[in-house]
Design a protein around this motif. Structure first.
Motif, PDB file in Angstrom:
ATOM      1  N   ARG A  76       0.824  -1.209   0.000  1.00 27.91           N
ATOM      2  CA  ARG A  76       0.000   0.000   0.000  1.00 27.91           C
ATOM      3  C   ARG A  76       0.857   1.256   0.000  1.00 27.91           C
ATOM      4  NH1 ARG A  76      -3.559  -3.044   3.514  1.00 27.91           N
ATOM      5  NH2 ARG A  76      -2.404  -2.225   5.337  1.00 27.91           N
ATOM      6  N   ALA A  77       1.973   1.203   0.733  1.00 29.92           N
ATOM      7  CA  ALA A  77       2.850   2.367   0.778  1.00 29.92           C
ATOM      8  C   ALA A  77       3.617   2.556  -0.517  1.00 29.92           C
ATOM      9  CB  ALA A  77       3.832   2.231   1.949  1.00 29.92           C
ATOM     10  N   GLY A  82       5.110   4.202  -7.959  1.00 32.52           N
ATOM     11  CA  GLY A  82       4.896   3.836  -9.344  1.00 32.52           C
ATOM     12  C   GLY A  82       5.492   2.485  -9.654  1.00 32.52           C
ATOM     13  N   GLY A  83       5.359   2.056 -10.880  1.00 34.83           N
ATOM     14  CA  GLY A  83       5.873   0.760 -11.282  1.00 34.83           C
ATOM     15  C   GLY A  83       4.826  -0.319 -11.176  1.00 34.83           C
ATOM     16  N   SER A  84       5.153  -1.469 -11.706  1.00 32.04           N
ATOM     17  CA  SER A  84       4.236  -2.602 -11.683  1.00 32.04           C
ATOM     18  C   SER A  84       4.186  -3.212 -10.289  1.00 32.04           C
ATOM     19  CB  SER A  84       4.692  -3.656 -12.694  1.00 32.04           C
ATOM     20  OG  SER A  84       5.976  -4.151 -12.349  1.00 32.04           O
ATOM     21  N   GLN A  88       7.252  -3.550  -7.381  1.00 33.78           N
ATOM     22  CA  GLN A  88       7.081  -3.119  -5.990  1.00 33.78           C
ATOM     23  C   GLN A  88       7.336  -4.276  -5.025  1.00 33.78           C
ATOM     24  OE1 GLN A  88       3.155  -1.458  -5.768  1.00 33.78           O
ATOM     25  NE2 GLN A  88       3.568   0.181  -7.259  1.00 33.78           N
ATOM     26  N   LEU A  89       6.846  -5.468  -5.385  1.00 33.38           N
ATOM     27  CA  LEU A  89       7.072  -6.635  -4.539  1.00 33.38           C
ATOM     28  C   LEU A  89       8.552  -7.000  -4.461  1.00 33.38           C
ATOM     29  CD1 LEU A  89       5.964  -9.014  -2.883  1.00 33.38           C
ATOM     30  CD2 LEU A  89       5.651 -10.256  -5.042  1.00 33.38           C
ATOM     31  N   ASP A  90       9.254  -6.907  -5.590  1.00 33.42           N
ATOM     32  CA  ASP A  90      10.680  -7.243  -5.595  1.00 33.42           C
ATOM     33  C   ASP A  90      11.483  -6.278  -4.730  1.00 33.42           C
ATOM     34  OD1 ASP A  90      10.115  -9.324  -7.300  1.00 33.42           O
ATOM     35  OD2 ASP A  90      10.606  -8.194  -9.121  1.00 33.42           O
TER      36      ASP A  90
END
Length: 293
Positions: A76-77, A82-84, A88-90
């Motif tokens: 959420r943060a 931005g980005g996919s 973000q998970l990586d």
């Protein structure tokens, strides 16, 4: 996963186990994919102890639930970055696995892989290994530039060299390099066979055979000694030597040796009728003290 069936779950677990090996204990919730007979058969065949949490009590598997909550907060943060979602998970996983855990005191990556993961922040920290390698490279460049010994020791296959002989009557014998085993180690073909040597000297084209008694010092100052001969004076000129002129002549043969010899002066007119006076040494000589046993 697009589906959470027992078959799909087993396929994903097989892929994970192929990378990291089989676990001893597996803790899950009471989902239908974990309570099926197919999943029970899978864990039994692989010797895994399967433990399920109590119904409607997720705190039994508190570590997994805590991580799920942390992951949701981080995603959420990360929306503002931005980005996919995968990017973000990586980023989150890299930061989480490299951060020190509050319970163990070590980062998960250190406990799992026995090393800290490298991140961009490491570029600001001093790298001891890189600094050590750079220093060695600088020292090697300085040695190659200023050391005459290293320049003398660089040879190629086929070069004619002088090889150190430790058993023969000559200290150095001629040979030809046939192979290079290391930075300063060579195989040299000599008359008696092939020698492995570390100490070599370049063989000059006009160098004479080393059967003369020319001494060579340690390697590095072991350079062929060239002797300079003093031209002999003719007998007619020797008769014109006077006692009023003397000079200092050096004869170089190995080491410099100074001798006081008379010099011939061409500007002196010698009176041949006047006999020359012999000069004797006035030094008082003492008898040597010998040890009489």
């Amino acid at each position: 996963m697009p589906s959470t069936t027992s078959e799909r779950t087993i396929d994903v677990l097989k892929r994970v186990f192929s990378r990291y090996g089989l676990p001893q204990i597996m803790v899950t919730d009471n989902g239908s994919q974990f309570t099926s007979s197919e999943f029970k058969e899978f864990v039994d065949k692989n010797g895994i102890v399967h433990k399920r949490s109590a119904p409607y009590h997720p705190s039994t598997n508190g570590q997994a639930e805590r991580f799920v909550q942390t992951l949701k907060q981080a995603l959420r943060a990360a929306r503002s970055d931005g980005g996919s979602p995968q990017a973000q998970l990586d980023r989150f996983l890299l930061a989480y696995r490299n951060a020190r855990h509050a319970v163990t005191g070590e980062a998960p990556a250190v406990l799992f892989m026995k090393r800290q993961l490298r991140i961009r922040l490491d570029n600001l920290r001093p790298n001891v290994e890189r600094r050590y390698a750079d220093r060695l490279h600088q020292q090697a460049q300085y040695r190659d530039k200023h050391s005459s010994v290293d320049k003398l020791r660089k040879f190629a296959v086929g070069d004619s060299v002088l090889v150190r002989d430790y058993v023969g009557k000559h200290k150095w014998v001629p040979g030809v390099i046939v192979d290079r085993e290391g930075p300063l180690m060579y195989k040299v073909q000599v008359q008696s066979g092939i020698w492995r040597r570390h100490q070599l000297l370049p063989r000059l084209e006009n160098e004479v055979e080393l059967d003369q008694n020319e001494s060579r010092q340690d390697f590095g100052s072991d350079i062929p000694v060239q002797s300079r001969s003093v031209p002999e004076s003719s007998p007619s000129r020797l008769g014109e030597i006077t006692s009023s002129q003397d000079c200092h002549i050096e004869t170089v043969q190995g080491d410099s040796v100074s001798q006081d010899l008379p010099v011939v002066s061409e500007d002196v007119v010698v009176d041949r009728e006047k006999p020359q006076e012999l000069r004797r040494s006035q030094r008082k000589r003492k008898a040597p003290d010998r040890l009489n046993l």
